[in-house]
Scaffold this motif. Structure first.
Motif, short mmCIF file in Angstrom:
data_model
loop_
_atom_site.label_atom_id
_atom_site.label_comp_id
_atom_site.label_asym_id
_atom_site.label_seq_id
_atom_site.Cartn_x
_atom_site.Cartn_y
_atom_site.Cartn_z
N LYS A 72 6.41 -8.41 6.47
CA LYS A 72 5.66 -9.33 7.33
C LYS A 72 6.38 -10.68 7.31
CE LYS A 72 1.16 -8.56 7.00
NZ LYS A 72 0.83 -7.73 8.12
N ASP A 378 2.86 -18.07 5.17
CA ASP A 378 2.36 -16.71 5.06
C ASP A 378 2.79 -16.12 3.74
OD1 ASP A 378 0.86 -15.59 7.30
OD2 ASP A 378 2.54 -16.37 8.47
N ARG A 382 3.06 -6.98 -1.29
CA ARG A 382 3.34 -5.63 -0.84
C ARG A 382 3.71 -4.81 -2.06
NH1 ARG A 382 4.75 -3.94 4.15
NH2 ARG A 382 4.89 -6.10 4.79
N CYS A 409 -2.96 -21.15 7.08
CA CYS A 409 -2.04 -20.27 6.38
C CYS A 409 -2.61 -18.85 6.34
CB CYS A 409 -1.83 -20.78 4.95
SG CYS A 409 -3.36 -21.17 4.12
N GLY A 410 -1.81 -17.93 5.88
CA GLY A 410 -2.25 -16.54 5.84
C GLY A 410 -2.00 -15.92 4.48
N ALA A 411 -2.91 -15.03 4.07
CA ALA A 411 -2.73 -14.31 2.82
C ALA A 411 -2.93 -12.83 3.12
CB ALA A 411 -3.76 -14.77 1.79
N HIS A 412 -1.96 -12.02 2.76
CA HIS A 412 -2.01 -10.62 3.13
C HIS A 412 -1.77 -9.74 1.91
CE1 HIS A 412 -1.62 -12.70 6.84
NE2 HIS A 412 -0.39 -13.06 6.58
N THR A 413 -2.38 -8.60 1.93
CA THR A 413 -2.23 -7.66 0.83
C THR A 413 -1.94 -6.29 1.41
OG1 THR A 413 -3.99 -8.92 -0.23
CG2 THR A 413 -3.28 -6.92 -1.31
N VAL A 414 -0.81 -5.73 1.05
CA VAL A 414 -0.43 -4.41 1.58
C VAL A 414 -0.06 -3.49 0.42
CG1 VAL A 414 0.96 -3.21 3.30
CG2 VAL A 414 0.59 -5.67 3.52
N PRO A 415 -1.06 -2.91 -0.23
CA PRO A 415 -0.74 -2.03 -1.33
C PRO A 415 -0.63 -0.57 -0.86
CG PRO A 415 -3.07 -2.59 -1.35
CD PRO A 415 -2.49 -3.13 -0.07
N THR A 432 -9.84 -12.32 -2.03
CA THR A 432 -9.29 -13.48 -1.36
C THR A 432 -10.33 -14.58 -1.42
OG1 THR A 432 -8.05 -12.09 0.13
CG2 THR A 432 -8.39 -14.35 0.81
N ARG B 254 -7.88 -16.73 12.34
CA ARG B 254 -8.11 -18.13 11.96
C ARG B 254 -9.56 -18.58 12.07
NH1 ARG B 254 -3.87 -19.15 9.94
NH2 ARG B 254 -2.05 -19.49 11.23
N LYS B 279 -3.89 3.07 1.27
CA LYS B 279 -3.31 1.78 1.63
C LYS B 279 -4.43 0.85 2.11
CE LYS B 279 -0.03 -0.26 4.85
NZ LYS B 279 0.53 -0.08 6.20
N PRO B 280 -5.04 0.13 1.19
CA PRO B 280 -6.08 -0.82 1.60
C PRO B 280 -5.42 -2.17 1.90
CG PRO B 280 -6.10 -0.52 -0.78
CD PRO B 280 -4.87 0.18 -0.26
N GLU B 281 -5.35 -2.51 3.14
CA GLU B 281 -4.55 -3.66 3.54
C GLU B 281 -5.43 -4.83 3.97
OE1 GLU B 281 -1.71 -2.59 6.54
OE2 GLU B 281 -1.07 -4.66 6.85
N LEU B 282 -5.06 -6.04 3.55
CA LEU B 282 -5.77 -7.24 3.98
C LEU B 282 -4.80 -8.17 4.68
CD1 LEU B 282 -7.75 -8.14 0.71
CD2 LEU B 282 -8.67 -7.05 2.75
N GLU B 283 -5.25 -8.76 5.76
CA GLU B 283 -4.40 -9.72 6.46
C GLU B 283 -5.30 -10.88 6.84
OE1 GLU B 283 -1.82 -9.24 10.41
OE2 GLU B 283 -1.82 -7.54 9.06
N ILE B 284 -5.15 -11.98 6.12
CA ILE B 284 -6.19 -13.01 6.21
C ILE B 284 -5.61 -14.35 6.64
CG2 ILE B 284 -7.92 -14.27 4.87
CD1 ILE B 284 -8.13 -11.62 3.24
N PHE B 285 -6.18 -14.91 7.67
CA PHE B 285 -5.72 -16.20 8.18
C PHE B 285 -6.81 -17.28 8.12
CE2 PHE B 285 -2.77 -13.25 10.21
CZ PHE B 285 -1.57 -13.86 9.95
N CYS B 291 -13.26 -11.25 1.09
CA CYS B 291 -12.68 -9.95 1.37
C CYS B 291 -12.33 -9.30 0.06
CB CYS B 291 -11.42 -10.07 2.21
SG CYS B 291 -11.78 -10.30 3.94
#
Lengths: 490, 355
Positions: A72, A378, A382, A409-415, A432, B254, B279-285, B291
């Motif tokens: 990403k 960002d 991962r 800003c963004g925080a992402h988690t892709v496990p 989060t 956002r 695959k538990p995915e988080l995409e946070i803005f 979450c």
């Protein structure tokens, strides 16, 4: 919807203090990348034929590969021909003692708080009991300029020198392990590194030896338009223990510079390697101009029974970070750990995490990742946890927490979790959050100003990871996490 | 020989665990399809045979059926693009509907369901037959609308791929539970957008796989407005050499402050040759959100097993009970009691054969 955090993240943004450039005479390889560049580097290092062949094979592979695009990250196209692949400070070929080192380079490291003198302690830990010593390998652009405590380490049997020296002095050892963990064809950036790697550190800890001091490499990019491609190889033989620290900085420049490193660790039976990184490459300015592109491949092979590798990283720098320190847990009851704090601010992008590949019976892994995003950055975790069909009784625990400071800003988690054995127990948790008004209010009502309050809360958030760092680095890391500590908070 | 389709490859991040060769093979299958029994008493029924609306089998007199055109850029759903059945539910209406997709070879069934303000829909969807059954379903929920949906695959062979594109309006609620407990390959693919203040979505289900089967879900919930709530609860049980993959993503835009997103993905492996991928995915803005996701894989809780055995329950029975409870977590979200019981019975039957 703006929140108080928007102001609060000001506290975490601080100036990049390490952004000065050192004016010294340097020698460069011709600009651009071709087989000739690879030959030039190899010749410069006085490498044997096998090493040159190894590099050329990698280079030919690299030409057929494509840069990965699954992260990403928004990576602008990189012109690989518009950079220098080798930059060497001009100095005497061999220096008899550390005193002969170019004073400019010495001053650079002093300014960075890394004294290249033996018997001295790293900044911030004076008075620590018992006195702790750290052996330093200082890599300046493409060349290792100094390695301290060599003799004392040699007496203990520990080989600690730059990889180019190791290729000359211990060719058999290097030949045996180089590329074992990260093969030449591993990925685009690792293959590039295999072709043009300039310097780095080689550590071999023989059977049963507990390395008498912390080993450390400090990487400094100085020259303009130069990529740094270091290669680190650490082998811990049966029952050995070594703790290794890595730090890095670069001058502030408006252009982007490429850093593509490869780190390979091998732990044999009962051996333990602790690898700590404080990554503080220049992150670019608040508008995203300049900064280092950090594409790093780090992997450990826990080959032996009961072997253990622990990665700890504090990632605060770089415009772009692409980094996944991993463990291949092949040995029975081997242990892999990954502790990470990644801070992104302004326009930084970080896509970082780990891979735990469980192949051995009873292997265990722990992943603790703390992401802190501020500004317009960002920050992505991962990770992959994979359990092979023959790996019985595997345990994994993963915790990924994200903290958002500001609403841009963004925080992402892709496990990724891939399990092929029913006896495995895999747990994954993630949260989060932001700094709550209550927390801030409480800390401020106790007399802290907003900056100090935010710094306190951020440090508390990252505590589990910072605890894992050797003391020398914990100090630096806490500072980096944006506190105006001035040496008072420990 | 069926001509080869241009299908996504496992190199794409969203298709990493997809089983496109099985889909390709399914297209060559031919079979009979019987109309399954109704699950909802007195419900209207829409029946598609190989993607075409079969009016003689359907029972939709009470409904307002029209035609529309659907277009999706999803690689599988795109095969179902074009002329579609459209169903509009009036404001404050209450509807019970069954949709049955019968496939004897290859069927692409696009369907658009629009719920006006405060409309309520109870929906059961069934996939039966053989071959490749490909569904594109678009839901649009206006303010305060509620949809409760249960999807089951009874198709024994071939491949079932669904793509749901859902817009959930202000204070509307969309709850969907899926069960795959047959021999077919399955991909449940969905994109839900919580597009109004306080929207609510639940999307989950259970995948039960055995032999060389591969089933997966790939669900993305996008919170576009504040105060939304979403839950994704999936359970996977994999036996023999099969693979069950659960990929669930939450995306918080956002503006979507005060979002509450929750994911719970759990996998149970019955044999060492089986695979569960999560695959538990988080995409946070947005910064003011809650979450959390939890994901676990493993075998049955030994302590629970021991306890049950100590109370005199034989081991196989104890295992069956615990596995059943594991799956029931996901199916418990089905609101209609008789539908829920039927789904649980289908899962039980699968477990009995497998354990």
């Amino acid at each position: 919807m703006a929140t108080k955090n928007a102001e609060a993240y000001e506290a975490v943004s601080k100036k990049y203090e390490w952004g000065f450039a050192t004016d010294i005479e340097q020698e460069f390889a011709p600009k651009g990348l071709s087989e000739d560049t690879v030959r030039y580097i190899s010749a410069k290092k006085g490498e044997p034929e096998w090493m040159l062949d190894w590099r050329l094979k990698a280079f030919r592979l690299w030409q057929t590969m494509e840069a990965p695009d699954w992260a990403k990250l928004n990576v602008p196209p990189i012109d690989y021909q518009d950079a220098y692949y080798y930059a060497e400070p001009k100095q005497k070929k061999t220096i008899a003692s550390l005193d002969e080192l170019d004073p400019e380079i010495r001053r650079t490291y002093e300014k960075l708080g890394i004294p290249i003198e033996e018997q001295k302690l790293l900044a911030g830990v004076e008075g620590a009991e018992p006195p702790r010593r750290v052996a330093v390998d200082a890599v300046f652009d493409s060349v290792s300029v100094a390695t301290t405590f060599r003799d004392e380490l040699k007496r203990a049997g520990v080989i600690f020198l730059s990889i180019s020296e190791a290729i000359r002095e211990y060719p058999e050892l290097v030949k045996k392990w180089l590329g074992r963990v990260v093969p030449q064809r591993d990925n685009y950036f690792a293959t590039l590194n295999s072709a043009v790697f300039s310097d780095g550190t080689f550590v071999y800890v023989p059977e049963g030896v507990r390395c008498p001091m912390e080993l450390s490499t400090y990487f400094r990019i100085n020259a303009e338009n130069t990529g740094q491609f270091e290669r680190t190889l650490i082998v811990a033989d049966k029952g050995a223990y070594v703790s290794y620290l890595e730090g890095c900085t670069a001058p502030m420049r408006d252009e982007n510079q490429l850093h593509a490193a490869v780190v390979e660790l091998v732990a044999l039976d009962h051996a333990e390697i602790k690898y700590s990184t404080v990554q503080n490459w220049y992150p670019g300015d608040e508008n995203g101009v300049g900064g280092i592109y950090n594409f790093v491949t780090k992997r450990a092979l826990c080959q032996g029974r009961n072997s253990k590798v622990s990665w700890t990283q504090v990632e605060t720098g770089s415009a772009i970070t692409w980094k996944y320190p991993s463990c291949v847990l092949a040995g029975e009851n081997s242990v892999g750990e990954f502790y990470s704090v990644a801070v992104t601010n302004n326009r930084q992008q970080a896509d970082t995490g780990t891979k735990m590949i469980h192949l051995g019976k009873g292997s265990r892994s722990t992943i603790v990742s703390k992401g802190i995003s501020a500004g317009r950055s960002d920050n992505t975790y991962r990770g992959l946890v994979r359990v092979g069909p023959t790996a019985e009784n595997v345990r994994n625990f993963t915790q990924c927490d994200s903290l958002l400071l500001g609403d841009q800003c963004g925080a992402h988690t892709v496990p990724y979790i891939e399990v092929r054995n029913p006896s495995a127990q895999i747990e994954h948790e993630a949260t989060t959050s932001k700094i709550s008004e209550d927390q801030l209010f409480y800390a401020m009502s106790r007399g802290l100003d907003q900056e100090a309050a935010v710094a306190l809360i951020v440090n508390g958030f990252a505590r589990e990871v910072l605890q894992q760092l050797p003391m020398e680095f914990a100090v630096e890391a806490q500072k980096l996490l944006g506190i105006s500590l001035e040496g008072s908070v420990g | 020989m069926v001509e080869a389709l241009d299908l996504p490859t496992t190199r794409g991040e969203n298709w990493r665990w997809a089983d496109m060769p099985a889909l390709q093979a399914a297209r060559a299958l031919r079979g009979e399809a019987d109309l399954p029994d109704r699950l909802l008493k007195g419900a209207a029924r829409l029946v598609f045979v190989d993607g075409q609306l079969a009016e003689h089998l359907s029972d939709v007199d009470a409904l307002d059926i029209t035609r529309t055109t659907l277009a999706s850029d999803h690689p599988l759903a795109a095969h179902a693009n074009g002329d579609a059945v459209a169903l509009a539910l009036a404001a404050q209406s209450v509807t019970a509907l069954e949709v049955v997709r019968l496939t004897t070879g290859e069927g692409h069934a696009p369907l658009a369901i629009t719920l006006a303000a405060d409309a309520v829909l109870t929906l059961v969807e069934t996939f039966a037959g053989a071959g490749w059954s490909n569904a594109l379903t678009r839901f649009d929920l206006a303010t305060g609308a509620r949809a409760m949906r249960a999807v089951r695959v009874v198709q024994e062979a071939g491949f079932v791929s669904t793509r749901d594109e859902v817009r959930v309006g202000e204070a509307a609620s969309f709850v969907s539970t899926a069960l795959a407990a047959t021999g077919a390959g399955v991909r449940f693919d969905a994109m839900l957008t919580l597009d109004g203040d306080g929207a609510f979505a639940e999307f989950g289900g259970a995948l039960l796989t055995r032999e060389d089967q591969r089933q997966e879900c790939a669900v993305r919930v996008r919170h576009a407005r504040p105060n939304g709530q979403s839950h994704q609860l999936w359970r996977a049980v994999a036996a023999d050499r099969s693979t069950a993959s659960l990929a669930a993503a939450v995306e918080v835009a956002r503006d979507a402050q005060k979002t509450d997103g929750e994911q719970s993905l759990r996998g149970l492996l019955l044999q060492r040759t089986a695979t569960v991928n999560l695959k538990p995915e988080l995409e946070i803005f947005a910064d003011d959100v809650k979450c959390a996701h939890g994901a676990t894989v493993g075998e049955l809780d030994r302590r629970a097993l021991f306890y049950m055995e100590s109370r005199g329950i034989p081991a196989p029975r104890a295992k069956a009970l615990l596995t059943r409870a594991f799956v029931a977590d996901a199916l418990g979200r089905i609101a209609d009691e008789s539908v829920r019981e039927q789904f649980e019975a289908a899962a039980d039957a699968w477990l009995e054969q497998t354990l």
